[in-house]
Design a protein around this motif. Structure first.
Motif, short mmCIF file in Angstrom:
data_model
loop_
_atom_site.label_atom_id
_atom_site.label_comp_id
_atom_site.label_asym_id
_atom_site.label_seq_id
_atom_site.Cartn_x
_atom_site.Cartn_y
_atom_site.Cartn_z
N LYS A 1 36.73 35.51 38.31
CA LYS A 1 36.37 36.60 37.41
C LYS A 1 36.14 37.69 38.36
O LYS A 1 35.81 39.16 37.74
N ASP B 1 34.50 40.27 42.44
CA ASP B 1 34.81 40.20 43.45
C ASP B 1 34.10 40.40 44.85
O ASP B 1 34.17 41.04 45.79
N MET C 1 41.80 33.53 42.62
CA MET C 1 40.82 34.71 41.71
C MET C 1 41.69 34.75 40.26
O MET C 1 42.86 34.25 39.87
N VAL D 1 42.38 37.39 36.87
CA VAL D 1 43.35 38.23 36.66
C VAL D 1 44.09 38.60 35.07
O VAL D 1 44.38 37.28 34.42
N SER E 1 33.88 41.50 36.59
CA SER E 1 34.88 42.72 38.15
C SER E 1 36.30 43.10 37.03
O SER E 1 36.75 42.50 36.74
N THR F 1 39.76 45.61 42.37
CA THR F 1 39.46 44.82 43.08
C THR F 1 38.75 43.47 43.00
O THR F 1 38.62 42.91 44.42
N ARG F 2 39.29 42.67 42.26
CA ARG F 2 39.99 41.34 42.04
C ARG F 2 40.22 41.46 43.30
O ARG F 2 40.83 40.29 44.08
N GLN G 1 41.87 43.26 44.80
CA GLN G 1 41.22 43.10 47.05
C GLN G 1 40.69 42.11 47.33
O GLN G 1 40.91 41.42 48.20
N ALA G 2 40.13 41.44 46.30
CA ALA G 2 38.81 39.79 47.48
C ALA G 2 39.76 39.34 47.18
O ALA G 2 39.74 38.54 48.22
N ASN H 1 41.03 40.02 50.70
CA ASN H 1 40.20 39.34 51.83
C ASN H 1 40.34 37.91 51.98
O ASN H 1 39.96 37.46 53.29
#
Ligand code: SF4
Length: 333
Positions: A170, A172, A190, A192, A206, A210-211, A213-214, A217
């Motif tokens: 949980k 980022d 991830m 959410v 987080s 941003t989670r 986005q992580a 990525n």
């Protein structure tokens, strides 16, 4: 994210390991209190429930002695006791509270080489390629901020493993993982929830953007990825909350995650222990035990009644088919 502690309780043997030494330097300005065992710290077990947030500020450093794997049949084949148990965050439903009660603070185990050796041995011995869940006892991305264990884990298993390792998070803080030589053997998942649920219930984790986005990525860095919507909490207005979340995922997840990623949905289970601790430690926060929608499931646990589970399952299947049709839904449980 800065992970701060106010004291370290440690098994003296732990300081004989390189990681124990690194931690003793890193947290040299904190009080270090020797304990006989990370599992038995009487002054902490005797604390009141309302002191739960204070206990969470402690870091425990020890040597892992239990290494028994249990079988699993979801994303992974085995649950592996790994480099930490417990967590610095305070999600109100955290499953670790069922195991450790109010002592679910972060314990870091310094004998990581021993754990990796067992893992590689087991991995080499399985007739089929297997997936090993390393994150069933803690959040390894958060732990990594303290220990920097993950790059070593991912690259060692990448080089020497045959199957896969996996962990959910949980958090980022994936920057240190993006350039690693993972060889596709680490499945990153991830977890959410709607922003409102994160704010009210997943204390110290987080934020949603941003989670997402992580996760994007990590997929871009070549990791196999998955997305958990978990745990689903049937609060008043849950359909709006989760409907907005899924729409947001449709917009913000990268095409790559939508194409290659899988989905898991897990409905919340709760327990008598959670209820006792949360009522004392966080009296103003949203109560999660809903006696109308939940029913007992043995050993002081509660889960949603069948009719509510079925309603949730239909809702998620319909929404996901519509908004994220290319992501494979592995299960709703
Ligand atoms: S992040 Fe995970 S391990 Fe940490 S408190 Fe929340 S549910 Fe528990």
């Amino acid at each position: 994210m800065n992970v701060d502690f106010d004291a370290v309780y440690y098994e003296p043997d732990a300081l004989e390991y390189p990681l124990g030494q690194m931690l003793s330097q890193r947290y040299a300005d904190l009080p270090w209190i020797p304990v006989e065992s990370h599992n038995r710290i009487p002054e902490l077990s005797a604390a009141e429930n309302r002191e739960f947030p204070i206990l969470k500020r402690h870091l425990i450093v020890g040597v892992r002695k239990t290494h028994a794997y249990s079988q699993n049949n979801k994303v992974s084949n085995f649950l592996v006791p790994y480099t930490s148990s417990g967590c610095r965050a305070m999600c109100l439903y955290c499953y670790l509270v069922c195991n450790y009660n109010k002592c679910s603070y972060l314990r870091v185990f310094v004998n990581r080489e021993q754990m990796m050796e067992r893992l590689l041995k087991k991995d080499a011995a399985t007739p089929e390629l297997c997936t090993f869940e390393l994150g069933s006892n803690s959040d390894l991305v958060l732990e990594n901020v303290v220990t920097n264990n993950l790059p070593w884990t991912i690259e060692t298993f990448g080089r020497e493993g045959r199957g896969s390792i996996t962990f959910p998070t949980k958090f980022d803080m994936v920057e240190p993982l993006l350039q690693l030589d993972h060889r596709g053997k680490t499945i990153f998942r991830m977890s959410v929830n709607p922003e409102e649920v994160i704010r009210m219930v997943e204390l110290g984790t987080s934020p949603l953007p941003t989670r997402i986005q992580a996760l994007n990525n990590m997929a871009k860095a070549g990791y196999p990825v998955g997305l958990l919507i978990a745990p689903v909490i049937l609060l008043t207005g849950w359909k709006e909350l989760y409907g907005e979340l899924i729409e947001r995922l449709r917009v913000e997840l990268s095409d790559q995650v939508k194409r290659e990623g899988f989905l898991e949905i897990i409905l919340m289970t709760y327990s008598f222990v959670h209820n006792a601790i949360n009522s004392d430690a966080f009296p103003g926060l949203v109560p999660l035990l809903d006696r109308e929608k939940m029913t007992g499931r043995g050993r002081g646990k509660y889960c949603y009644r069948t009719e509510y589970r079925e309603e949730a399952e239909t809702f998620f299947r319909t929404m996901l088919e519509d908004k994220l049709p290319t992501m494979k839904l592995l299960y709703i449980s």
